[in-house]
Every structure is written in C-alpha cells, then in structure tokens.
Design a protein around this motif. Structure first.
Motif, mmCIF file in Angstrom:
data_model
loop_
_atom_site.group_PDB
_atom_site.id
_atom_site.type_symbol
_atom_site.label_atom_id
_atom_site.label_comp_id
_atom_site.label_asym_id
_atom_site.label_seq_id
_atom_site.Cartn_x
_atom_site.Cartn_y
_atom_site.Cartn_z
ATOM 1 N N LEU A 124 -7.506 -4.697 8.006
ATOM 2 C CA LEU A 124 -7.627 -3.199 7.518
ATOM 3 C C LEU A 124 -7.245 -2.479 8.159
ATOM 4 C CD1 LEU A 124 -9.855 -1.380 6.733
ATOM 5 C CD2 LEU A 124 -11.253 -1.708 8.624
ATOM 6 N N ALA A 125 -5.621 -2.777 9.518
ATOM 7 C CA ALA A 125 -5.398 -1.440 9.406
ATOM 8 C C ALA A 125 -4.267 -1.325 9.242
ATOM 9 C CB ALA A 125 -5.107 -1.964 11.286
ATOM 10 N N ALA A 126 -3.571 -2.749 8.670
ATOM 11 C CA ALA A 126 -2.391 -2.462 7.594
ATOM 12 C C ALA A 126 -2.914 -1.481 6.545
ATOM 13 C CB ALA A 126 -1.720 -3.960 7.783
ATOM 14 N N GLN A 127 -3.357 -2.097 5.960
ATOM 15 C CA GLN A 127 -4.055 -1.093 4.679
ATOM 16 C C GLN A 127 -4.123 -0.012 4.307
ATOM 17 O OE1 GLN A 127 -7.460 -3.319 3.556
ATOM 18 N NE2 GLN A 127 -6.822 -5.211 2.945
ATOM 19 N N SER A 128 -5.000 0.417 5.229
ATOM 20 C CA SER A 128 -5.305 1.909 6.256
ATOM 21 C C SER A 128 -3.481 2.655 5.924
ATOM 22 C CB SER A 128 -6.052 2.601 6.755
ATOM 23 O OG SER A 128 -5.711 1.842 8.346
ATOM 24 N N LEU A 129 -2.574 2.085 7.128
ATOM 25 C CA LEU A 129 -1.803 2.459 7.579
ATOM 26 C C LEU A 129 -0.943 2.798 6.661
ATOM 27 C CD1 LEU A 129 -1.216 1.616 11.206
ATOM 28 C CD2 LEU A 129 -1.691 4.117 10.274
ATOM 29 N N GLY A 130 -0.408 2.284 5.315
ATOM 30 C CA GLY A 130 -0.032 2.195 4.605
ATOM 31 C C GLY A 130 -0.016 2.339 3.175
ATOM 32 N N HIS A 131 -1.604 2.430 3.220
ATOM 33 C CA HIS A 131 -1.605 4.177 1.724
ATOM 34 C C HIS A 131 -1.013 5.058 3.072
ATOM 35 C CE1 HIS A 131 -3.419 6.129 -1.026
ATOM 36 N NE2 HIS A 131 -4.413 7.101 -0.011
ATOM 37 N N ILE A 132 -1.428 5.549 3.797
ATOM 38 C CA ILE A 132 -1.085 7.179 4.766
ATOM 39 C C ILE A 132 0.171 7.043 4.236
ATOM 40 C CG2 ILE A 132 -1.244 6.401 6.955
ATOM 41 C CD1 ILE A 132 -3.878 9.264 5.299
ATOM 42 N N LEU A 133 1.072 6.367 4.881
ATOM 43 C CA LEU A 133 2.680 6.302 5.290
ATOM 44 C C LEU A 133 3.101 6.969 3.839
ATOM 45 C CD1 LEU A 133 2.459 3.798 7.947
ATOM 46 C CD2 LEU A 133 3.420 6.171 8.081
ATOM 47 N N ARG A 134 2.240 6.260 2.985
ATOM 48 C CA ARG A 134 3.465 6.323 1.150
ATOM 49 C C ARG A 134 3.922 8.456 1.154
ATOM 50 N NH1 ARG A 134 -0.885 5.095 -3.944
ATOM 51 N NH2 ARG A 134 -1.128 3.205 -2.841
ATOM 52 N N LYS B 233 1.156 -1.047 0.051
ATOM 53 C CA LYS B 233 -0.086 -0.074 0.180
ATOM 54 C C LYS B 233 1.107 1.266 -0.430
ATOM 55 C CE LYS B 233 -4.328 -1.269 0.117
ATOM 56 N NZ LYS B 233 -5.626 -0.685 -0.798
ATOM 57 N N SER B 234 1.741 1.209 0.949
ATOM 58 C CA SER B 234 2.872 2.413 0.695
ATOM 59 C C SER B 234 3.848 2.162 -0.302
ATOM 60 C CB SER B 234 3.531 2.388 2.059
ATOM 61 O OG SER B 234 4.284 1.248 1.697
ATOM 62 N N LYS B 235 3.569 1.539 -1.156
ATOM 63 C CA LYS B 235 4.724 1.722 -3.075
ATOM 64 C C LYS B 235 6.081 1.463 -1.675
ATOM 65 C CE LYS B 235 1.385 3.553 -5.664
ATOM 66 N NZ LYS B 235 1.227 4.094 -6.604
ATOM 67 N N PHE B 236 6.846 0.645 -0.837
ATOM 68 C CA PHE B 236 7.644 1.243 -0.053
ATOM 69 C C PHE B 236 8.831 0.449 -1.016
ATOM 70 C CE2 PHE B 236 10.777 -1.482 2.359
ATOM 71 C CZ PHE B 236 11.392 -0.572 2.979
ATOM 72 N N GLU B 237 8.566 -0.242 -2.452
ATOM 73 C CA GLU B 237 9.487 -1.069 -2.980
ATOM 74 C C GLU B 237 10.646 0.655 -3.625
ATOM 75 O OE1 GLU B 237 11.683 -3.989 -2.317
ATOM 76 O OE2 GLU B 237 10.619 -3.848 -0.922
#
Length: 501
Positions: free
Chosen positions: A355-365, A327-331
């Motif tokens: 759901l927690a991992a998805q929402s936080l991942g996107h917001i940290l992008r 979700k955060s496009k970390f790579e």
C-alpha cells in the motif's frame, strides 16, 4: 492507534477551516442584513482564519510527533466547529422575527467570546513557531485523459507464490467439511489483495463465492445475513436472531456443492465469538466450504484456523520498487536514470508494504527530481522508527507523505472521509454531493462540479486511498444499487471506509 487518530484529527482541521472561511464569506456577502459592527467582526475573523490557515499544513505535519502542535491543531479544529455552528444558528434564527431579535442581542456576545478564543489560538500559533508553508500552485483541474467511469486494476506484483500456497492449503485439507485458512500480517501488506487473487482464481469459478468485509465491529448477525444474501443471490429481509440465521445458512449450503467464503479484516479476539463464527459455517452437509480469513493478529489467526495459518511476508525492496515504477509511470520519464537511485531508496523505506509503494508511486508521477529527493529525505520517515512503533506505524510515514503531497483541494475531500466509521459504506454520488455542499470544490470554467468530483475519486483510487468493491451481492439497502455504481473500501489503515459507486 492513538497516534493514527491524532493524525486524522489534524487532517480534518485543514478541511474544516476552508469550509468555515467560505461560510463567513457567504455570511458577509449574503442576503442576510448584518449590523455594521457584526460585519466588521466577521471580516476580522475571516482575516484571522486565513492567516492561521497558511500555517496549518506545517502544523499538521509537526503534530505527528509534537504534542504542542497537536494540541494547537485540535483547539483550532474545535473552534472551527463552534464558529460554523454559531453561523448556522444565526442564519436559521434570522428567518423569524423572534429569532432575529434574540440574535440581535446574543450574537455580539458570542462574537466577542469567539474573537478572544481565536486571538488565543493565534498567539499560541506564534509561540509554537508554526511557520506558514509555500502554497501549492497546482491547478484544480482533472486530467482530461482520465475517465473516472473506467479504471483497470494494475497488475498485482509479487504474490504469485503466496497465491499458490493458499490454494494448496485450501485443497489439501480433507479432514473437515469446512476449512479455515487465515492470512495474517501487517496492515497494508496485501492480505485482502491476496484473498482477491484466490477469490477470482479459475479454480473457484463454479463455486458459490461470498465476500464479507468484517472490520472492527464484529456482528455475527450481520455476517450471517451478508452470507445469506450472497448465497441466495437475491435481496432478502434481515433475519433478526442467530438461531434462524443458522438454519437458513444450513439450508442454503445444503443446496451447494462447493462454497468459497472470504472473511476480510477480522479483528474479533474473543474465543467464544470466534467459535460461534466457526460453528455458523460448519453446518453444511454434502457441501465443501472453504473459508479464507484475513487479519492483522496472529492470535486470531491461530484461534480460527483449521489448518496452519499463513503469515504473509513483506514484499522485497525490489518488488516495492517495481510497484512504485508502475504507479509513477517511471519508464516514460526522460530523467529516469537520475531518478532511479532515489526511487529505490524510497522503496526501501516502504518496508515491504504494498500500500505504501502504491500510494507513493502515484503521488510521485508528476513530481520533479527535486521533489523526489525531498520525499526521500523527509522527516516523516522518522515516524516508523520511533520507540513505540507498531504495525500501524510501519506504513504511516509513507501514507502521510502521500497525503502531504496531495494538492490542497484533494486533501480536503479525503480528510472529510475521516468522519465515517471504519467499514462504513458510502455511495459515490452522495459523497460528491457532500463535497459540493461543503464547498470543497471550486467552480471551474472548463469542468462541472460533477466532473471535478469524478476526477477526485479517480485520483484517490489511483493512490489506493480508495478501492473498487469486489462484492457482487449486497444485503437489503445496497442490494438495489446497480453494479455500475458500486465502489469500495478506503484502503488507508487510518480510515478504512467503504465507498460504493
């Protein structure tokens, strides 16, 4: 759920105060002729609200576990509604001569009372030491690379074994014409996602498939009519009595060879009601009916099941990190080596909830190294370790962090969704119109209001705060809506609302 409701109340306050400030500004600069003193009072009120608004974000966060802050936020919200009503009444009554005379007498008194009320709220704000937070300077412009009209669902992580287990339980039962397989577990853990994986599995391509969002309001007639409309694949009149619903269902199921029915988000605990639901779907002759039920309650799962209920396990920390990375496009980040230890720590705090991992991942992008570290050390995580923690609180801290990290314009639009009851169906176009009417979107020289609204919905979808609908057929009013305009449930456990595109 009381704590959840309190959080929602605080969120709504931040949206309402922005609207009221704009409403006062419109009254001051509008076409309505104002008495000199009244105009001064409105200007003073606007300045007061702008000062209070600067402290509101911090107050919202503190209201989670600070009763004084929560009381202050609720009082502020109530005052905002009263001010808005007062201005609406004033504007409407100035349209007539009699109304204008009446307002000329009553408005100063109302303003005086409201000023005292705001003064008390301001004093309380100082007493509670609710300090203003630095405003976000994030621009209110959509990412031009995003297209709100097209969104491909991200690959689902970590549920392959669970899917095979549900498929095995469905196919392994040969003792009854109707098989009930419940999936139960924490809110946000992925029960509905797993049910969709089953629903879309190639094994059921030739089955008659039905998806029913049950929610907290249990209505056998509504459930029955929804199933009928999807089995018949056409718009039909609502059947008003259960006996006729049962007969129609029996007729439709008799025409089918196999049927798969998903009953998503079941909360009803009364054994008598659950037995009626089971009886409604056990009338088929010659048709094998498979029913998958999702619920948070183990007791409900045991009551409705005909085979062993399946408790959906929490995701591993590694799976949560994989979801966050995706979700955060970390790579794609240059600083990923520095960020990875922080990201893995945050993933552990998600407690296995997808759901927690998805929402936080996107917001940290789009966040910096320092902001990632601030998320890891944020005090809100303490919420999930409180002594009265329930399944709702397991995911609450991470979702509140996602909300707090939203840009201000998106907070207002999302908070507005709290006015709709759980399971309510909204039309995307109508929601954008309401956001525009409430002043939640600022004019832009580059993008139209509509483009901004589409962008906001896209961002909420990517955070999993909204989700696309998977239903194909709809009863009555929604049946005529083209498939391209249908959207679906708000996935925040606090505000499970439906939206149709």
């Amino acid at each position: 759920m009381a704590a959840a409701a309190a959080v929602v109340g605080g969120m709504v306050a931040s949206g309402v105060i922005k609207v009221v400030i704009k409403q006062i500004g419109s009254a001051i600069g509008g076409k309505i002729k104002l008495h000199k003193n009244l105009k001064k009072d409105l200007q003073k009120m606007k300045m007061t609200l702008e000062s209070v608004e600067a402290a509101l974000s911090d107050a919202e966060r503190r209201s989670i576990n600070d009763s004084s802050a929560l009381l202050w936020v609720n009082r502020l919200k109530a005052a905002m509604y009263d001010i808005s009503d007062m201005l609406d009444d004033f504007e409407s009554d100035t349209q007539s001569r009699v109304g204008a005379m009446r307002k000329k007498i009553s408005m100063p008194d109302k303003m005086k009372k409201m000023q005292k009320r705001l003064q008390k709220i301001t004093e309380d704000h100082q007493n509670y030491r609710l300090l203003p937070e630095t405003r976000s300077n994030e621009p209110q412009l959509p990412d031009i690379r995003e297209n709100a009209g097209t969104m491909v669902e991200a690959e689902i992580i970590g549920r392959a074994e669970e899917k095979l287990e549900i498929l095995a339980r469905l196919s392994g039962s040969t003792t009854e014409h109707t098989t009930f397989v419940p999936i139960w577990g924490l809110g946000g853990i992925g029960k509905s996602t797993l049910a969709r994986l089953v629903y879309n599995h190639p094994e059921f391509e030739k089955h008659s498939r039905v998806w029913v969002y049950v929610s907290q309001i249990f209505d056998l007639k509504k459930i029955g009519n929804t199933i009928i409309s999807q089995l018949s694949r056409q718009q039909s009149q609502q059947i008003l009595d259960l006996h006729s619903i049962n007969i129609r269902l029996q007729e439709l199921l008799a025409e089918k060879k196999n049927a798969l029915i998903i009953l998503d988000d079941l909360w009803e605990k009364r054994p008598s009601q659950l037995e009626e639901l089971k009886s409604m779907l056990k009338q088929s002759k010659g048709c094998k009916v498979m029913v998958v039920v999702t619920t948070r309650d183990e007791g409900i799962a045991n009551e409705i099941s005909t085979v062993q209920p399946y408790k959906l396990p929490q995701l591993s920390d590694e799976m949560c990190w994989e979801i966050m990375s995706q979700k955060s496009k970390f790579e794609t980040r240059d600083d990923k080596e520095r960020l990875e230890p922080i990201g893995r720590d945050i993933a552990k705090k998600c407690k296995g909830v997808a759901l927690a991992a998805q929402s936080l991942g996107h917001i940290l992008r789009s966040k910096s190294y320092g902001e990632w570290n601030s998320v890891r050390t944020n005090h809100i995580w303490n919420l999930s370790t409180s002594t009265d923690a329930s399944s709702s609180h397991e995911v609450l801290g991470s979702l509140l962090l996602s909300y707090n990290l939203m840009p201000p314009y998106l907070k207002s639009c999302f908070a507005y969704c709290a006015i709709f009851p759980k399971g309510h169906i909204m039309i995307k176009d109508e929601l954008i119109h309401q956001w525009i009417a409430l002043g939640f979107m600022e004019p832009s020289s580059i993008f139209s209001y509509w483009q901004l609204g589409e962008s906001y919905i896209m961002q909420l979808l990517e955070m999993s705060f909204l989700q696309h609908s998977k239903r194909t057929y709809f009863p009555l009013r929604t049946a005529a809506i083209p498939a391209s305009r249908r959207w679906s449930p708000l996935r925040w456990p606090l505000l499970r609302t439906k939206i149709r595109k």
